[in-house]
Design an enzyme around this catalytic site. Structure first.
Site, short mmCIF file in Angstrom:
data_model
loop_
_atom_site.label_atom_id
_atom_site.label_comp_id
_atom_site.label_asym_id
_atom_site.label_seq_id
_atom_site.Cartn_x
_atom_site.Cartn_y
_atom_site.Cartn_z
CB SER A 116 -67.45 -104.39 -17.37
OG SER A 116 -67.18 -103.03 -17.06
CE LYS A 153 -68.89 -104.40 -20.59
NZ LYS A 153 -68.64 -103.48 -21.62
CG HIS A 198 -71.72 -102.19 -17.40
ND1 HIS A 198 -70.77 -101.55 -18.18
CD2 HIS A 198 -71.20 -102.22 -16.15
CE1 HIS A 198 -69.74 -101.21 -17.43
NE2 HIS A 198 -69.96 -101.61 -16.20
CG ASN A 199 -70.65 -100.62 -22.08
OD1 ASN A 199 -70.38 -101.23 -21.06
ND2 ASN A 199 -69.84 -100.60 -23.11
CD GLU A 202 -68.69 -97.30 -19.46
OE1 GLU A 202 -68.64 -98.48 -19.06
OE2 GLU A 202 -68.09 -96.92 -20.48
CE LYS A 230 -63.25 -98.16 -28.03
NZ LYS A 230 -63.60 -97.81 -26.63
#
Ligand code: 6PG
Length: 481
Positions: free
Chosen positions: A130, A184, A187-188, A191, A262
């Site tokens: 990231s 990850k 994490h997104n 986010e 995405k």
């Protein structure tokens, strides 16, 4: 070619190129490969002076340039292109070599690839990276999956190129197979929640309090001096302060209000559903993006009536008091959103057999990554003090802050509701908090409904076992299954 490269990077798009440069700047010799050789030459022309690079035109030359065990980092598009590159390189590698996928792969793909390559004696390392292109070059946060054996060889290199806080690298071995890519992905998801919460705060400050975008930029800058300090808040202030060069209008007034994605937010929500993990703030943030992009659906509802209650404009002093309430609402909701992320990680660890150090996750998110934020240091401390902590919401200091936020958090939502301003993420965070703390939920009724129409059975509070009521035979006692 001498086998002298410490690592090889194939796929020299902007992320791959910047990671290769980052390795080289840290003294590693980096083999370079790209399907179209012009990209490799371009990197060398522009940045060859930054360190030691070994360009290779073919996959064979690239592999031959690597020291053993070979470390091949692939930085290509997730999905089929990643599989194609893995298949190509796996044929050229030998037992003990490793393939590192530094893209945003789905963790289930990473698990599948790790198993397949392990059977061939190769290590497959799914590494979540990231920090965007800037982070890739100057120090990202790296969430590494795969075997402990591969981390022993690879970890020091990844730690060297990662961001650092107080001498500690923002890189860790998260767990086996897909654990790095899973973390990850979460994490997104966080986010997405952080971004949506900030967008809702902006909407309220603008349309309930009457501030202009540049005034809100200043308010966000002042929030950023305190406990909400974060990269996303900082850049939100920058975006709000931006003026469109073409029209002189605020940037946020000329940009179409349809947010893209995405797919990592969607994956997070899908996984949360699979694990029955109530990540509602993340989910609402993801749905908010979906709804924003549904132009026809939105235009066909435009003009429907909204609030009918009195919501007169705020005076300047009322607006200032409201801004301080929004700060509380934002902070409490942020804790809920992050807590939902940590709950997901705990749920996934139990489901997939990972041992994940929750304090280490907070530690490596303190810098380098998109959700870097001051309060993550406190999250790290909380999980270090109690590694089996179930929730951040019950940790003493966070609980105290959430207690203080009760009135302003709820008042903020009242103001939104009275004015008909949509705040799906803020509202989901509060509903999540109220759900978790409730002594009784209305779901006993749902169990009754399910048993009524489908004999789906239920449990009682006072007796063990599973029961079914004979709804059409009032005199017949319930059956214990
Ligand atoms: C990062 C980012 C990065 C990217 C995502 C999300 O950690 O560096 O999360 O991975 O910004 O692709 O982008 P979308 O908003 O397009 O899903």
């Amino acid at each position: 070619m001498d086998a002298s490269a410490h690592v090889g990077v194939t796929g020299l798009g902007v992320m791959g190129r910047n990671l290769a440069r980052n390795f080289a700047r840290h003294g590693y010799t980096v083999a370079l490969h790209n399907r179209t050789a012009s990209r490799t030459r371009d990197l060398l022309d522009k940045f060859g002076h930054e360190g030691s690079f070994l360009p290779a035109d073919t996959a064979e030359e690239f592999v031959a340039a690597l020291q053993r065990p070979r470390r091949v980092m692939i930085m290509v598009q997730a999905g089929a292109p990643t599989d194609a590159v893995i298949d190509e390189f796996a044929l050229l590698l030998e037992p003990g070599d490793m393939i590192i996928d530094g893209g945003n792969a789905h963790f289930a793909d990473t698990r599948r690839r790790e198993t397949a390559l392990r059977e061939r004696g190769l290590h497959f390392v799914g590494a979540g990276i990231s920090g965007g292109e800037e982070g890739a070059l100057n120090g990202p946060s790296i969430m590494v999956g795969g075997s402990a054996e591969s981390y022993a060889v690879l970890g020091p290199m990844l730690e060297a190129i990662s961001a650092e806080v107080d001498g500690e690298p923002c890189c860790t071995h998260v767990g086996s197979d897909g654990a790095g890519h899973y973390v990850k992905m979460v994490h997104n998801g966080i986010e997405y929640a952080d971004m949506q919460l900030l967008a809702e705060a902006y909407d309220l400050l603008r349309h309930a309090a009457g501030y202009t975008p540049s005034e809100i930029a200043d308010i966000f800058r002042s929030f950023n001096q305190g406990r909400l300090n974060s990269y996303l808040l900082e850049i939100s202030a920058e975006v709000l302060a931006q003026t469109d060069a073409r029209t002189g209008s605020p940037f946020v007034d000329v940009v179409a209000d349809a947010a893209g994605q995405k797919g990592t937010g969607r994956w997070t929500v899908q996984s949360a559903l699979d694990l029955a993990s109530p990540a509602t703030t993340i989910a609402q943030a993801t749905y908010a993006r979906s709804a924003s992009g549904r132009r026809r659906l939105r235009s066909s509802h435009r003009g429907l009536p909204g609030a009918t209650t009195d919501a007169s404009p705020m005076s300047r002093s009322e607006a200032a008091r409201f801004a301080s309430r929004v700060e509380h609402a934002l902070y409490a909701s942020k804790i809920v959103a992050y807590d939902q992320g940590w709950t997901m990680i705990q749920d996934a660890a139990a489901a997939y057999g990972w041992t994940i150090d929750l304090a280490a996750v907070a530690r490596i998110w303190r810098a380098g990554c998109i959700i870097r934020a001051g309060f993550l240091d406190r999250v790290r401390e909380a999980y270090s003090a109690d590694p089996s902590m179930i929730s951040l919401l019950t940790e003493k200091d966070f609980a105290e802050e959430i207690a203080q936020a009760q009135v302003p958090w709820r008042e903020t939502l009242v103001a939104a509701t009275r004015r008909g301003i949509p705040v799906p993420a803020l509202a989901a965070a509060l509903a999540s908090y109220d759900t978790l703390r409730a002594a009784h939920l209305p779901t006993a009724l749902i169990q009754g409904q399910r048993d009524y129409f489908g004999a789906h059975t239920y449990q009682r509070n006072d007796l063990p076992g599973t029961f079914h009521t004979h709804w059409d035979e009032p005199d017949r006692p319930e059956t214990r299954e």
